[in-house]
Design an enzyme around this catalytic site. Sequence first.
Site, PDB file in Angstrom:
ATOM      1  N   HIS A  36       0.867  -1.182   0.000  1.00  0.00           N
ATOM      2  CA  HIS A  36       0.000   0.000   0.000  1.00  0.00           C
ATOM      3  C   HIS A  36       0.905   1.234   0.000  1.00  0.00           C
ATOM      4  O   HIS A  36       2.142   1.110  -0.043  1.00  0.00           O
ATOM      5  CB  HIS A  36      -0.958  -0.021   1.194  1.00  0.00           C
ATOM      6  CG  HIS A  36      -0.271  -0.265   2.511  1.00  0.00           C
ATOM      7  ND1 HIS A  36       0.615   0.628   3.062  1.00  0.00           N
ATOM      8  CD2 HIS A  36      -0.319  -1.316   3.372  1.00  0.00           C
ATOM      9  CE1 HIS A  36       1.056   0.153   4.207  1.00  0.00           C
ATOM     10  NE2 HIS A  36       0.519  -1.038   4.417  1.00  0.00           N
ATOM     11  N   GLY A  38       1.933   3.105   2.219  1.00  0.00           N
ATOM     12  CA  GLY A  38       2.955   3.109   3.277  1.00  0.00           C
ATOM     13  C   GLY A  38       4.235   2.446   2.778  1.00  0.00           C
ATOM     14  O   GLY A  38       5.340   2.984   2.924  1.00  0.00           O
ATOM     15  N   HIS A  39       4.085   1.260   2.175  1.00  0.00           N
ATOM     16  CA  HIS A  39       5.264   0.569   1.639  1.00  0.00           C
ATOM     17  C   HIS A  39       5.913   1.393   0.524  1.00  0.00           C
ATOM     18  O   HIS A  39       7.136   1.473   0.428  1.00  0.00           O
ATOM     19  CB  HIS A  39       4.863  -0.789   1.043  1.00  0.00           C
ATOM     20  CG  HIS A  39       4.284  -1.757   2.019  1.00  0.00           C
ATOM     21  ND1 HIS A  39       2.962  -2.124   2.008  1.00  0.00           N
ATOM     22  CD2 HIS A  39       4.848  -2.442   3.037  1.00  0.00           C
ATOM     23  CE1 HIS A  39       2.735  -2.992   2.960  1.00  0.00           C
ATOM     24  NE2 HIS A  39       3.851  -3.202   3.610  1.00  0.00           N
ATOM     25  N   LYS A 151       5.058   2.825  11.684  1.00  0.00           N
ATOM     26  CA  LYS A 151       3.767   2.191  12.006  1.00  0.00           C
ATOM     27  C   LYS A 151       3.979   1.005  12.968  1.00  0.00           C
ATOM     28  O   LYS A 151       3.245   0.826  13.922  1.00  0.00           O
ATOM     29  CB  LYS A 151       3.116   1.738  10.693  1.00  0.00           C
ATOM     30  CG  LYS A 151       2.037   0.684  10.797  1.00  0.00           C
ATOM     31  CD  LYS A 151       0.754   1.258  11.341  1.00  0.00           C
ATOM     32  CE  LYS A 151      -0.406   0.296  11.255  1.00  0.00           C
ATOM     33  NZ  LYS A 151      -0.134  -1.024  11.823  1.00  0.00           N
ATOM     34  N   GLN A 155       8.725  -2.861  16.343  1.00  0.00           N
ATOM     35  CA  GLN A 155       9.575  -3.592  15.384  1.00  0.00           C
ATOM     36  C   GLN A 155      10.772  -2.719  14.980  1.00  0.00           C
ATOM     37  O   GLN A 155      11.911  -3.188  14.957  1.00  0.00           O
ATOM     38  CB  GLN A 155       8.744  -3.959  14.158  1.00  0.00           C
ATOM     39  CG  GLN A 155       9.557  -4.478  12.987  1.00  0.00           C
ATOM     40  CD  GLN A 155       8.691  -4.965  11.845  1.00  0.00           C
ATOM     41  OE1 GLN A 155       8.173  -6.058  11.896  1.00  0.00           O
ATOM     42  NE2 GLN A 155       8.527  -4.165  10.801  1.00  0.00           N
ATOM     43  N   SER A 187      -2.327  -0.166   6.599  1.00  0.00           N
ATOM     44  CA  SER A 187      -1.845  -1.484   6.989  1.00  0.00           C
ATOM     45  C   SER A 187      -2.451  -2.503   6.038  1.00  0.00           C
ATOM     46  O   SER A 187      -3.609  -2.340   5.617  1.00  0.00           O
ATOM     47  CB  SER A 187      -2.302  -1.806   8.426  1.00  0.00           C
ATOM     48  OG  SER A 187      -2.245  -3.201   8.663  1.00  0.00           O
ATOM     49  N   SER A 188      -1.688  -3.531   5.711  1.00  0.00           N
ATOM     50  CA  SER A 188      -2.233  -4.574   4.821  1.00  0.00           C
ATOM     51  C   SER A 188      -3.464  -5.209   5.444  1.00  0.00           C
ATOM     52  O   SER A 188      -4.354  -5.685   4.749  1.00  0.00           O
ATOM     53  CB  SER A 188      -1.172  -5.631   4.556  1.00  0.00           C
ATOM     54  OG  SER A 188      -0.008  -4.992   4.064  1.00  0.00           O
TER      55      SER A 188
HETATM   56  O1  PAF Z   1       6.905  -5.224   8.737  1.00  0.00           O
HETATM   57  C1  PAF Z   1       6.838  -6.260   8.037  1.00  0.00           C
HETATM   58  O2  PAF Z   1       6.190  -6.287   6.998  1.00  0.00           O
HETATM   59  C2  PAF Z   1       7.560  -7.505   8.467  1.00  0.00           C
HETATM   60  O3  PAF Z   1       7.517  -7.649   9.849  1.00  0.00           O
HETATM   61  C3  PAF Z   1       9.002  -7.592   7.949  1.00  0.00           C
HETATM   62  C4  PAF Z   1       9.859  -6.472   8.508  1.00  0.00           C
HETATM   63  C5  PAF Z   1       9.001  -7.522   6.430  1.00  0.00           C
HETATM   64  C6  PAF Z   1       9.635  -8.922   8.368  1.00  0.00           C
HETATM   65  O4  PAF Z   1       8.926 -10.003   7.858  1.00  0.00           O
END
Ligand code: PAF
Length: 283
Positions: A36, A38-39, A151, A155, A187-188
């Site tokens: 999306h 965001g990516h 987001k 992580q 978000s997906s």
């Molecule tokens: O954020 C994500 O989409 C996943 O956690 C990642 C960093 C690609 C690891 O699988």
Amino acid sequence: MALKTVRSVAELRAAVAAWRRAGESVGLVPTMGALHRGHISLVEAARTHCRRSIATIFVNPKQFGPREDFARYPRQEEQDRTLLDAVGCDLLFAPPLSEMYAEGFATTVSLVGVTDRWEGEARPGHFAGVATVVTKLLLQAMADKAFFGEKDYQQLQSVKRMVRDLDIPVEIVGCPTVRDADGLALSSRNAYLSETERKVAPALYRAITGVAAAAREGHDLDATIEAATAALLKAGFAAVDYLALVDAATLAPLATLDRPGRVLAAAKLGAVRLIDNVAAIPR
Ligand code: PAF
């Protein structure tokens, strides 16, 4: 289509080696696909910082719990490839499971501290799965920089910690959350929301921005969080897993905003679990 797709680590390394010989810098954007805006903003950041950009698509089974959505996680590589091509991404690394976790795979990377609470508590094993696959992707690509969205704030902080701890030679770049006009973070998993749930979902953003503002104003934090939780439940959320003010770096809970903070939240809306966060900046 200019976008090249490779499925093996050997092909990925050959492409990166050719760029290195030409003196070109390389940016990596790890994803699980179902791309999306965001990516796409991460790929744009990679293109701004580096001469070459690589996106990865791998739905990593190790970061899903047994009752989570691994099987039904959206997989739409053709659509994703079109988006990556349009944004000018140079290479897609989309390995099969066997390339990432060969027969007999026996290694896990895990952290303590930064992963203990919040998503770590709600999703046991999740961050070990993320840390393991991200370590592999970073070592496979050996990019100069890798781009992660704010987001997934816990992580991002975990990946930064891990890269420092393990001396992985890459700079981790955090990029701002992309939101719809009503505030909902992209978000997906938003694709799982019904029409009614989609209308309710932005209440989560209102809750965390409200808590961040109240913390900055020095209001009673417990009372503010209690009221924001009640408002979410009233709006239609089924449960609030957590809503908290934390230290922006360690993610330990904060009683007052006496240093840079972050407001983190996770809440269930129907069958969908949404997470979001915003900065809380002291006066
Ligand atoms: O954020 C994500 O989409 C996943 O956690 C990642 C960093 C690609 C690891 O699988």
